[in-house]
Write a protein that holds these residues in place. Structure first.
Motif, PDB file in Angstrom:
ATOM      1  N   THR A 181       0.815  -1.216   0.000  1.00  0.00           N
ATOM      2  CA  THR A 181       0.000   0.000   0.000  1.00  0.00           C
ATOM      3  C   THR A 181       0.852   1.272   0.000  1.00  0.00           C
ATOM      4  O   THR A 181       0.453   2.274  -0.583  1.00  0.00           O
ATOM      5  CB  THR A 181      -0.939   0.016   1.217  1.00  0.00           C
ATOM      6  OG1 THR A 181      -0.164  -0.198   2.386  1.00  0.00           O
ATOM      7  CG2 THR A 181      -1.996  -1.045   1.100  1.00  0.00           C
ATOM      8  N   ALA A 182       2.024   1.227   0.630  1.00  0.00           N
ATOM      9  CA  ALA A 182       2.869   2.423   0.635  1.00  0.00           C
ATOM     10  C   ALA A 182       3.321   2.748  -0.790  1.00  0.00           C
ATOM     11  O   ALA A 182       3.390   3.913  -1.181  1.00  0.00           O
ATOM     12  CB  ALA A 182       4.079   2.207   1.536  1.00  0.00           C
ATOM     13  N   VAL A 183       3.595   1.707  -1.562  1.00  0.00           N
ATOM     14  CA  VAL A 183       4.003   1.911  -2.953  1.00  0.00           C
ATOM     15  C   VAL A 183       2.836   2.506  -3.744  1.00  0.00           C
ATOM     16  O   VAL A 183       3.009   3.462  -4.515  1.00  0.00           O
ATOM     17  CB  VAL A 183       4.465   0.578  -3.578  1.00  0.00           C
ATOM     18  CG1 VAL A 183       4.825   0.774  -5.044  1.00  0.00           C
ATOM     19  CG2 VAL A 183       5.646   0.015  -2.819  1.00  0.00           C
ATOM     20  N   ALA A 184       1.656   1.962  -3.537  1.00  0.00           N
ATOM     21  CA  ALA A 184       0.472   2.519  -4.200  1.00  0.00           C
ATOM     22  C   ALA A 184       0.315   3.985  -3.816  1.00  0.00           C
ATOM     23  O   ALA A 184       0.032   4.840  -4.667  1.00  0.00           O
ATOM     24  CB  ALA A 184      -0.772   1.729  -3.797  1.00  0.00           C
TER      25      ALA A 184
ATOM     26  N   LEU B 254     -12.457   1.395   4.478  1.00  0.00           N
ATOM     27  CA  LEU B 254     -12.530   1.999   5.816  1.00  0.00           C
ATOM     28  C   LEU B 254     -11.216   1.850   6.567  1.00  0.00           C
ATOM     29  O   LEU B 254     -10.796   2.742   7.298  1.00  0.00           O
ATOM     30  CB  LEU B 254     -13.629   1.323   6.644  1.00  0.00           C
ATOM     31  CG  LEU B 254     -15.072   1.688   6.358  1.00  0.00           C
ATOM     32  CD1 LEU B 254     -15.967   1.000   7.374  1.00  0.00           C
ATOM     33  CD2 LEU B 254     -15.284   3.188   6.411  1.00  0.00           C
ATOM     34  N   GLY B 255     -10.562   0.702   6.358  1.00  0.00           N
ATOM     35  CA  GLY B 255      -9.339   0.446   7.110  1.00  0.00           C
ATOM     36  C   GLY B 255      -8.076   0.832   6.374  1.00  0.00           C
ATOM     37  O   GLY B 255      -6.991   0.724   6.928  1.00  0.00           O
ATOM     38  N   GLU B 256      -8.195   1.258   5.119  1.00  0.00           N
ATOM     39  CA  GLU B 256      -6.994   1.531   4.328  1.00  0.00           C
ATOM     40  C   GLU B 256      -6.183   2.649   4.963  1.00  0.00           C
ATOM     41  O   GLU B 256      -6.715   3.651   5.395  1.00  0.00           O
ATOM     42  CB  GLU B 256      -7.383   1.893   2.897  1.00  0.00           C
ATOM     43  CG  GLU B 256      -6.197   2.085   1.969  1.00  0.00           C
ATOM     44  CD  GLU B 256      -5.168   0.978   2.064  1.00  0.00           C
ATOM     45  OE1 GLU B 256      -5.571  -0.198   2.051  1.00  0.00           O
ATOM     46  OE2 GLU B 256      -3.975   1.275   2.171  1.00  0.00           O
ATOM     47  N   PHE B 257      -4.870   2.440   5.021  1.00  0.00           N
ATOM     48  CA  PHE B 257      -4.020   3.421   5.688  1.00  0.00           C
ATOM     49  C   PHE B 257      -2.851   3.828   4.790  1.00  0.00           C
ATOM     50  O   PHE B 257      -2.733   4.978   4.378  1.00  0.00           O
ATOM     51  CB  PHE B 257      -3.520   2.835   7.007  1.00  0.00           C
ATOM     52  CG  PHE B 257      -2.567   3.723   7.753  1.00  0.00           C
ATOM     53  CD1 PHE B 257      -3.013   4.887   8.350  1.00  0.00           C
ATOM     54  CD2 PHE B 257      -1.222   3.391   7.854  1.00  0.00           C
ATOM     55  CE1 PHE B 257      -2.127   5.700   9.042  1.00  0.00           C
ATOM     56  CE2 PHE B 257      -0.341   4.206   8.546  1.00  0.00           C
ATOM     57  CZ  PHE B 257      -0.795   5.362   9.127  1.00  0.00           C
ATOM     58  N   GLY B 258      -2.048   2.842   4.415  1.00  0.00           N
ATOM     59  CA  GLY B 258      -0.807   3.125   3.694  1.00  0.00           C
ATOM     60  C   GLY B 258      -1.008   3.950   2.438  1.00  0.00           C
ATOM     61  O   GLY B 258      -0.331   4.956   2.226  1.00  0.00           O
TER      62      GLY B 258
END
Lengths: 287, 288
Positions: free
Chosen positions: B119-122, B220-224
């Motif tokens: 997710t950090a890459v996204a 809802l939970g997405e963070f990175g």
């Protein structure tokens, strides 16, 4: 569909080709271009710079830590996933459905909440953490904590891949094996494993992809100590916040490479499964 | 031996109470141990932390103005992202199941990219694309629309990370659809739209709803992915997960736990709801 001439909805050429064109546009904009951008940015300052970014001491350490986390997480969740799938597809017992629902918790919970749960329990204020502290064991803000939350976040993948498949395959083959006197290990090795190997492989690859890339949960328990508790994902963030965009994308390109391998393996596994299923379908037609 | 032969009879393979296959105790033991240690034990920390707070303080923390603003942003963005994914996912699933065209397998494989990509890459990639000088940002700025560092960016990040859900839930249902009704309708002169509305949509909407709900839960939970592109302005573009993170960095574990408990309860209710919905829907399918 091969010989049938009858029209179905959306078969008119103009409908068909405009929908395909639209799907191509969406795929390009949402998936392909983002992927291209990662590598474009990573190589923005040239190949030598890219290489220098990757061989940087802190980056190398982050790669090492990330590999360690994956190397510990994957086997743990592999064993657990197989055990759980065997349990819920091979036996009937009260509470079976509850177990299947419980295993989905990590999918539903925000990764930050997951990290927090571990921090509250094992941190110095937690009831278990303060006891561990007295024994001189520190789990949070060090690599064991990172492994623990990664195990939490990735534990459903293997089981989730195996359960539908093993459910569908049924118990008959293994039961025949028991009648013929096979031991438990022989059953698993000779009957179950060949049937599930491709789904198992995909489950492992997914677990690995997520273990390598987990960000939210890990950032809560890591403490972000450069050269110590920085995983590759966290390193990407750190570099990005240091305005070292090229460096951040260089590390990101490694993670994107793992993601690409993951989707290639998935396609391969689906192709193998389709081939494995084809003769099975013929058999059921003859019955 | 005689007893185990019952398992070879077709139909129900083993009678209740008679376990033919080995490994029950082992797999039950390992599974229960793992689930207790990894999934359930960590909940005790949260429960104890919030129980210590007292109701008044708990209520004050979870209804703090800034926190309420973060609930709203997160819910709105997740709702819009999952609606977008419902439409896009339906299109992709339809095209992949119904048509043959060059590049189809690659398209099918690429759909899973958001699940495989960290997710950090996204997050940094979408930010690079949607920033004012990025490829997409330049186009949007012609219309004076800012995406990166605004709530719109949150929607973009959430739609990206949860894109595969709808495709992957609708695809198998579309594949299994029997063609007869549809062919009859078309040969009787029904338009595509009528066929879609009266025959196809009723057959696939439970799957579509499941996909949208999964996408919503994930968003809802997405963070990175979100924190890079959102700009994280208090009251404007701060999501709930970040709110928990902020409280943690202020070393206010109690407040972080209180907000986390709200999120946790909401996501567990969603999870249970989706599971019940799927169970009902599956039973209906088998009941046919």
């Amino acid at each position: 569909m091969h010989e049938r001439k009858a029209m179905r909805a959306g078969d008119q050429p103009w409908v068909k080709w405009s929908l395909i064109a639209l799907a191509f546009a969406v795929t390009m904009l949402m998936l392909v271009i983002p992927l291209v951008i990662i590598f474009k940015q990573a190589f923005a300052a040239g190949g030598a710079n890219y290489w220098a970014n990757l061989t940087d001491t802190y980056t190398m350490h982050a790669i090492g830590l990330t590999l360690l986390v994956a190397a510990l997480t994957v086997p743990i969740n592999l064993v657990f996933g197989v055990m759980l799938a065997w349990l819920v597809t091979r036996f009937d017992f009260p509470g079976r459905k509850v177990l299947i629902t419980l295993i989905d918790i990590p999918f539903a919970v925000s990764p930050v909440v997951a990290g927090l749960l571990y921090l509250l329990l094992y941190g110095s204020n937690g009831w278990l953490g303060s006891w561990l502290m007295d024994q001189d064991v520190q789990l949070m803000f060090s690599w064991p904590g990172i492994v623990m939350v990664t195990v939490f976040v990735t534990c459903p993948f293997v089981a989730r891949e195996l359960i539908p498949l093993m459910q569908q395959q049924g118990r008959e083959e293994e039961e025949a094996g028991v009648v013929l006197g096979a031991t438990g290990w022989q059953l698993f090795r000779r009957i179950t494993l060949p049937n599930i190997q491709w789904a198992l492989l995909y489950g492992v690859v997914l677990t690995n992809a997520r273990a390598v890339g987990e960000f939210g949960a890990v950032s809560v328990v890591s403490g972000n100590i450069r050269g110590e508790t920085n995983t590759l994902s966290l390193h990407v963030e750190l570099l990005y916040q240091d305005y070292n965009v090229v460096g951040a994308f260089a590390s990101a390109s490694l993670l994107a490479g793992i993601a690409l391998i993951t989707i290639v393996v998935k396609s391969f596994v689906e192709w193998r499964q389709a081939r494995q299923r084809a003769p099975l379908d013929d058999q059921s037609d003859n019955r | 031996m005689n007893r185990s032969l019952s398992g070879l009879l077709p139909g129900r393979s083993s009678q209740p109470g008679k376990r033919v296959l080995p490994g029950f105790a082992l797999s039950l033991g390992v599974s229960l141990f793992f689930i207790s240690i990894v999934l359930l034990l960590p909940l005790t920390g949260l429960i104890m932390q919030t129980a210590d707070m007292g109701w008044e303080r708990y209520w004050a923390v979870v209804t703090d103005e800034r926190v309420i603003a973060s609930y709203k942003v997160t819910l709105w963005a997740a709702a819009l992202a999952s609606i977008i994914n419902g439409l896009v996912g339906l299109l992709l699933a339809w095209v992949l199941v119904r048509y043959d065209f060059p590049g189809k397998r690659i398209m099918d494989a690429l759909i899973d990219l958001p699940f495989a990509l960290p997710t950090a890459v996204a997050g940094i990639t979408l930010t690079a694309l949607f920033a004012a000088d990025g490829w997409y940002g330049q186009i949007f700025s012609l219309f004076d629309i800012k995406v990166a560092f605004t709530p719109l960016g949150i929607i973009v990040a959430m739609s990206f990370t949860s894109l595969p859900f709808v495709v992957r839930t609708v695809q198998p249902v579309l594949e299994d659809l029997a063609p007869e009704d549809e062919e009859a309708a078309v040969s009787l002169g029904a338009t595509d739209w009528t066929v879609f509305r009266r025959i196809l949509f009723p057959a696939m909407w439970p799957a579509l709803m499941t996909g949208v709900a999964l996408s919503f839960t994930r968003s809802l939970g997405e963070f990175g992915a979100v924190i890079f592109i959102a700009g994280n302005m208090p009251y404007v573009s701060e999501i709930i997960s970040l709110m928990i993170f902020v409280r943690l960095q202020e070393f206010d574990h109690a407040a972080a736990s209180a907000i986390a408990s709200v999120v946790l309860i909401a996501s567990l209710i969603l999870l249970l709801g989706i599971n019940l919905w799927q169970a009902r829907y599956l039973r209906r399918l088998h009941g046919r």
